[in-house]
Scaffold this motif. Structure first.
Motif, PDB file in Angstrom:
ATOM      1  N   PRO A 195      50.720  33.314 105.047  1.00  0.00           N
ATOM      2  CA  PRO A 195      50.548  34.148 103.853  1.00  0.00           C
ATOM      3  C   PRO A 195      50.704  33.344 102.564  1.00  0.00           C
ATOM      4  O   PRO A 195      51.561  32.444 102.486  1.00  0.00           O
ATOM      5  N   VAL A 196      49.896  33.668 101.572  1.00  0.00           N
ATOM      6  CA  VAL A 196      49.848  32.906 100.322  1.00  0.00           C
ATOM      7  C   VAL A 196      50.003  33.840  99.128  1.00  0.00           C
ATOM      8  O   VAL A 196      49.406  34.927  99.091  1.00  0.00           O
ATOM      9  N   PHE A 197      50.809  33.398  98.147  1.00  0.00           N
ATOM     10  CA  PHE A 197      50.964  34.109  96.879  1.00  0.00           C
ATOM     11  C   PHE A 197      50.760  33.094  95.761  1.00  0.00           C
ATOM     12  O   PHE A 197      51.451  32.083  95.698  1.00  0.00           O
ATOM     13  N   GLY A 198      49.803  33.355  94.872  1.00  0.00           N
ATOM     14  CA  GLY A 198      49.528  32.450  93.766  1.00  0.00           C
ATOM     15  C   GLY A 198      49.856  33.067  92.426  1.00  0.00           C
ATOM     16  O   GLY A 198      49.633  34.257  92.204  1.00  0.00           O
ATOM     17  N   ILE A 199      50.388  32.238  91.526  1.00  0.00           N
ATOM     18  CA  ILE A 199      50.739  32.668  90.174  1.00  0.00           C
ATOM     19  C   ILE A 199      50.063  31.756  89.162  1.00  0.00           C
ATOM     20  O   ILE A 199      50.163  30.525  89.260  1.00  0.00           O
ATOM     21  N   CYS A 200      49.348  32.337  88.207  1.00  0.00           N
ATOM     22  CA  CYS A 200      48.753  31.620  87.072  1.00  0.00           C
ATOM     23  C   CYS A 200      47.781  30.540  87.548  1.00  0.00           C
ATOM     24  O   CYS A 200      46.716  30.861  88.051  1.00  0.00           O
ATOM     25  N   LEU A 201      48.117  29.258  87.420  1.00  0.00           N
ATOM     26  CA  LEU A 201      47.213  28.215  87.922  1.00  0.00           C
ATOM     27  C   LEU A 201      47.013  28.371  89.420  1.00  0.00           C
ATOM     28  O   LEU A 201      45.902  28.160  89.932  1.00  0.00           O
ATOM     29  N   GLY A 202      48.063  28.757  90.140  1.00  0.00           N
ATOM     30  CA  GLY A 202      47.938  29.001  91.579  1.00  0.00           C
ATOM     31  C   GLY A 202      46.935  30.096  91.885  1.00  0.00           C
ATOM     32  O   GLY A 202      46.218  30.035  92.903  1.00  0.00           O
ATOM     33  N   PRO A 229      54.884  37.089  86.925  1.00  0.00           N
ATOM     34  CA  PRO A 229      55.753  38.196  87.333  1.00  0.00           C
ATOM     35  C   PRO A 229      57.234  37.864  87.195  1.00  0.00           C
ATOM     36  O   PRO A 229      58.070  38.772  87.159  1.00  0.00           O
ATOM     37  N   GLU A 230      57.573  36.563  87.145  1.00  0.00           N
ATOM     38  CA  GLU A 230      58.974  36.184  86.930  1.00  0.00           C
ATOM     39  C   GLU A 230      59.364  36.286  85.460  1.00  0.00           C
ATOM     40  O   GLU A 230      60.524  36.071  85.100  1.00  0.00           O
ATOM     41  N   ALA A 231      58.374  36.614  84.594  1.00  0.00           N
ATOM     42  CA  ALA A 231      58.562  36.739  83.138  1.00  0.00           C
ATOM     43  C   ALA A 231      59.145  35.447  82.576  1.00  0.00           C
ATOM     44  O   ALA A 231      58.537  34.393  82.681  1.00  0.00           O
ATOM     45  N   SER A 232      60.311  35.514  81.939  1.00  0.00           N
ATOM     46  CA  SER A 232      60.980  34.311  81.394  1.00  0.00           C
ATOM     47  C   SER A 232      60.127  33.553  80.391  1.00  0.00           C
ATOM     48  O   SER A 232      59.691  32.446  80.667  1.00  0.00           O
ATOM     49  N   PRO A 233      59.892  34.062  79.182  1.00  0.00           N
ATOM     50  CA  PRO A 233      60.399  35.340  78.694  1.00  0.00           C
ATOM     51  C   PRO A 233      59.406  36.472  78.948  1.00  0.00           C
ATOM     52  O   PRO A 233      58.244  36.207  79.251  1.00  0.00           O
ATOM     53  N   GLY A 234      59.892  37.698  78.781  1.00  0.00           N
ATOM     54  CA  GLY A 234      58.985  38.824  78.884  1.00  0.00           C
ATOM     55  C   GLY A 234      59.523  39.949  79.734  1.00  0.00           C
ATOM     56  O   GLY A 234      60.632  39.866  80.267  1.00  0.00           O
ATOM     57  N   PRO A 235      58.736  41.001  79.889  1.00  0.00           N
ATOM     58  CA  PRO A 235      59.152  42.165  80.669  1.00  0.00           C
ATOM     59  C   PRO A 235      59.189  41.863  82.162  1.00  0.00           C
ATOM     60  O   PRO A 235      58.475  40.992  82.653  1.00  0.00           O
ATOM     61  N   GLU A 236      60.018  42.587  82.878  1.00  0.00           N
ATOM     62  CA  GLU A 236      60.175  42.375  84.318  1.00  0.00           C
ATOM     63  C   GLU A 236      59.439  43.448  85.124  1.00  0.00           C
ATOM     64  O   GLU A 236      59.782  43.707  86.272  1.00  0.00           O
ATOM     65  N   ASP A 237      58.412  44.028  84.513  1.00  0.00           N
ATOM     66  CA  ASP A 237      57.661  45.109  85.159  1.00  0.00           C
ATOM     67  C   ASP A 237      57.109  44.721  86.524  1.00  0.00           C
ATOM     68  O   ASP A 237      56.998  45.554  87.420  1.00  0.00           O
ATOM     69  N   THR A 238      56.728  43.453  86.682  1.00  0.00           N
ATOM     70  CA  THR A 238      55.955  43.067  87.867  1.00  0.00           C
ATOM     71  C   THR A 238      56.696  42.130  88.824  1.00  0.00           C
ATOM     72  O   THR A 238      56.064  41.542  89.703  1.00  0.00           O
ATOM     73  N   ASN A 239      58.012  42.010  88.685  1.00  0.00           N
ATOM     74  CA  ASN A 239      58.695  41.125  89.639  1.00  0.00           C
ATOM     75  C   ASN A 239      58.776  41.730  91.036  1.00  0.00           C
ATOM     76  O   ASN A 239      59.195  41.066  91.980  1.00  0.00           O
ATOM     77  N   LEU A 242      56.349  42.012  92.753  1.00  0.00           N
ATOM     78  CA  LEU A 242      55.342  41.269  93.516  1.00  0.00           C
ATOM     79  C   LEU A 242      55.992  40.260  94.465  1.00  0.00           C
ATOM     80  O   LEU A 242      55.418  39.940  95.513  1.00  0.00           O
ATOM     81  N   PHE A 243      57.170  39.771  94.114  1.00  0.00           N
ATOM     82  CA  PHE A 243      57.873  38.873  95.029  1.00  0.00           C
ATOM     83  C   PHE A 243      58.299  39.637  96.288  1.00  0.00           C
ATOM     84  O   PHE A 243      58.276  39.078  97.390  1.00  0.00           O
ATOM     85  N   ASP A 244      58.665  40.912  96.126  1.00  0.00           N
ATOM     86  CA  ASP A 244      58.992  41.737  97.290  1.00  0.00           C
ATOM     87  C   ASP A 244      57.745  42.008  98.128  1.00  0.00           C
ATOM     88  O   ASP A 244      57.802  42.008  99.367  1.00  0.00           O
ATOM     89  N   GLU A 245      56.618  42.234  97.454  1.00  0.00           N
ATOM     90  CA  GLU A 245      55.369  42.453  98.186  1.00  0.00           C
ATOM     91  C   GLU A 245      54.970  41.196  98.968  1.00  0.00           C
ATOM     92  O   GLU A 245      54.438  41.292 100.080  1.00  0.00           O
ATOM     93  N   PHE A 246      55.230  40.037  98.396  1.00  0.00           N
ATOM     94  CA  PHE A 246      54.955  38.778  99.086  1.00  0.00           C
ATOM     95  C   PHE A 246      55.792  38.682 100.365  1.00  0.00           C
ATOM     96  O   PHE A 246      55.268  38.367 101.450  1.00  0.00           O
ATOM     97  N   LEU A 247      57.079  38.988 100.259  1.00  0.00           N
ATOM     98  CA  LEU A 247      57.948  38.914 101.432  1.00  0.00           C
ATOM     99  C   LEU A 247      57.596  39.996 102.450  1.00  0.00           C
ATOM    100  O   LEU A 247      57.684  39.764 103.665  1.00  0.00           O
ATOM    101  N   ASN A 248      57.176  41.168 101.982  1.00  0.00           N
ATOM    102  CA  ASN A 248      56.721  42.210 102.912  1.00  0.00           C
ATOM    103  C   ASN A 248      55.472  41.767 103.653  1.00  0.00           C
ATOM    104  O   ASN A 248      55.317  42.037 104.859  1.00  0.00           O
ATOM    105  N   MET A 249      54.577  41.090 102.946  1.00  0.00           N
ATOM    106  CA  MET A 249      53.365  40.572 103.572  1.00  0.00           C
ATOM    107  C   MET A 249      53.709  39.546 104.644  1.00  0.00           C
ATOM    108  O   MET A 249      53.092  39.515 105.718  1.00  0.00           O
ATOM    109  N   ILE A 250      54.713  38.719 104.361  1.00  0.00           N
ATOM    110  CA  ILE A 250      55.159  37.731 105.346  1.00  0.00           C
ATOM    111  C   ILE A 250      55.692  38.428 106.589  1.00  0.00           C
ATOM    112  O   ILE A 250      55.351  38.053 107.729  1.00  0.00           O
ATOM    113  N   THR A 251      56.523  39.440 106.397  1.00  0.00           N
ATOM    114  CA  THR A 251      57.096  40.175 107.534  1.00  0.00           C
ATOM    115  C   THR A 251      56.012  40.840 108.363  1.00  0.00           C
ATOM    116  O   THR A 251      56.021  40.788 109.604  1.00  0.00           O
TER     117      THR A 251
END
Length: 366
Positions: free
Chosen positions: A242-249, A333-343, A345-354
């Motif tokens: 399973p693969v999760f990409g962020i920004c350039l990824g 989705p990790e924000a830093s800085p910014g809103p945490e509305d979409t973090n 997605l890290f849980d969805e990534f781990l659910n996809m792995i499971t």
């Protein structure tokens, strides 16, 4: 502080006051619309090679602290603000912005019309620029600015040189570092992941030998097409892990699947960009920092489906593979800085792995 000048390749010259390093800065000038978060912006590796202008007038008023860095060594080439605070007030403050920039040899300029600068970039697009002393005639320097050769190895500059491990007992994640922010590591460690961080040019064979449960493709600077070895690696791992990409990824995943990317006129940089999830019919505020985007029309001939769009300009913000367990988003989705509305997605990534592990076990049992 000495007078300094910001010179754009279109011939525009701004005269202001210098702070930070006294070196000459050269790079692509871009703007960030965040009202706060300048420490994370300065330390975000995705700004490698760029001169960053903040649109919010007052910067530096809460100082610099030990907790908000996104990398150990900043990679920005210059910093532009309307007004800089030399007497910050915050309970976490440890030094002011001027001292921090001096320590990392980053030139800055303040006292210029950042609103005018931003309007020029919005109208004409990002352009090459220079911060330098005023004792040299700007007329003599404009040609130098226009002839600047922009780097194409920013990912190599920002990626880790050797693999390293952040140990834990949870899912085993290989994080391919294209210029990763610490925020991604923070989100994965919060979820007890065992993380192996590898360089940008690590081969698919070497990655798969680590027997990962999932692969994270991180953010990073520059044009995704300047990292062909990563595109080839992604092609070889798709469908195996399973693969999760962020920004350039995200952009690299799209290219590996046959889609195309393009450079935006002035990019997305800020902490309040609205994104609509067209699957869930929900809108989120997101933190963004990128010059390139996936071409929406190019998705038609691939196994990728569009999942999210930017509400400001309808560019691609999220994609999902229709055959293999893989998805990605353009924003942070990790924000830093910014809103945490979409973090989430890290849980969805781990659910996809499971889910993938359960599927593999069932197939092995059958």
């Amino acid at each position: 502080m000495a007078k300094r000048q910001l010179i754009l390749e279109d011939g525009t010259v701004f005269i202001g006051e210098g702070f930070g390093s006294e070196q000459t800065a050269k790079g692509e000038v871009v703007f960030n619309t965040g009202m706060t978060g300048y420490q994370e912006v300065i330390s975000d590796p995705s700004y490698c090679g760029q001169i960053v202008a903040m649109t919010y007038p007052l910067v530096g008023n809460y100082g610099i602290n030990r907790d908000d860095f996104e990398t150990v060594t900043p990679f920005i080439h210059g910093f532009v603000v309307k007004e800089v605070s030399d007497a910050p007030s915050n309970f976490r403050n440890e030094e002011n912005l001027d001292h921090f920039l001096k320590a990392h040899d980053i030139p800055g300029i303040y006292g210029i019309d950042t609103r005018k600068l931003t309007k020029i970039i919005r109208k004409h697009g990002t352009m090459k620029a220079m911060i330098t002393d005023v004792d040299v005639s700007s007329e003599k320097l404009i040609d130098q600015v226009r002839n600047l050769i922009m780097p194409t190895d920013q990912v190599k500059q920002t990626s880790t040189i050797k693999p390293y491990v952040v140990p834990s007992r949870g899912q085993r994640i290989v994080m391919v570092d294209f210029g990763a922010k610490h925020g991604i590591l923070r989100e994965l460690t919060k979820r007890n992941c065992h993380i192996t961080v590898v360089p940008h040019n690590y081969s698919a064979e070497a990655i798969l030998r680590l027997r990962p449960d999932g692969i994270m493709l991180t953010n990073g600077p520059g044009d995704p097409k300047d990292v062909p070895e990563a595109i080839e690696m992604i092609k070889q791992i798709l469908g195996k892990v399973p693969v999760f990409g962020i920004c350039l990824g995200h952009q690299l995943l799209a290219l590996a699947c046959g889609a195309d990317t393009e450079k935006l006129k002035f990019g997305h940089r800020g902490a309040n960009h609205p994104v609509k999830d067209i699957v869930k019919c929900k809108t989120y505020l997101t933190s963004q920092n990128h010059s390139y985007a996936v071409r929406a029309a190019s998705l038609d001939a691939t196994d990728l489906e569009l999942t999210q769009i930017a509400l400001n300009d309808h560019t691609v913000e999220g994609i999902k593979h229709t055959v293999y367990p893989a998805f990605s988003v353009q924003y942070h989705p990790e924000a830093s800085p910014g809103p945490e509305d979409t973090n989430y997605l890290f849980d969805e990534f781990l659910n996809m792995i499971t889910e993938n592990q359960v599927k593999n076990e069932e197939e092995a049992y059958d």
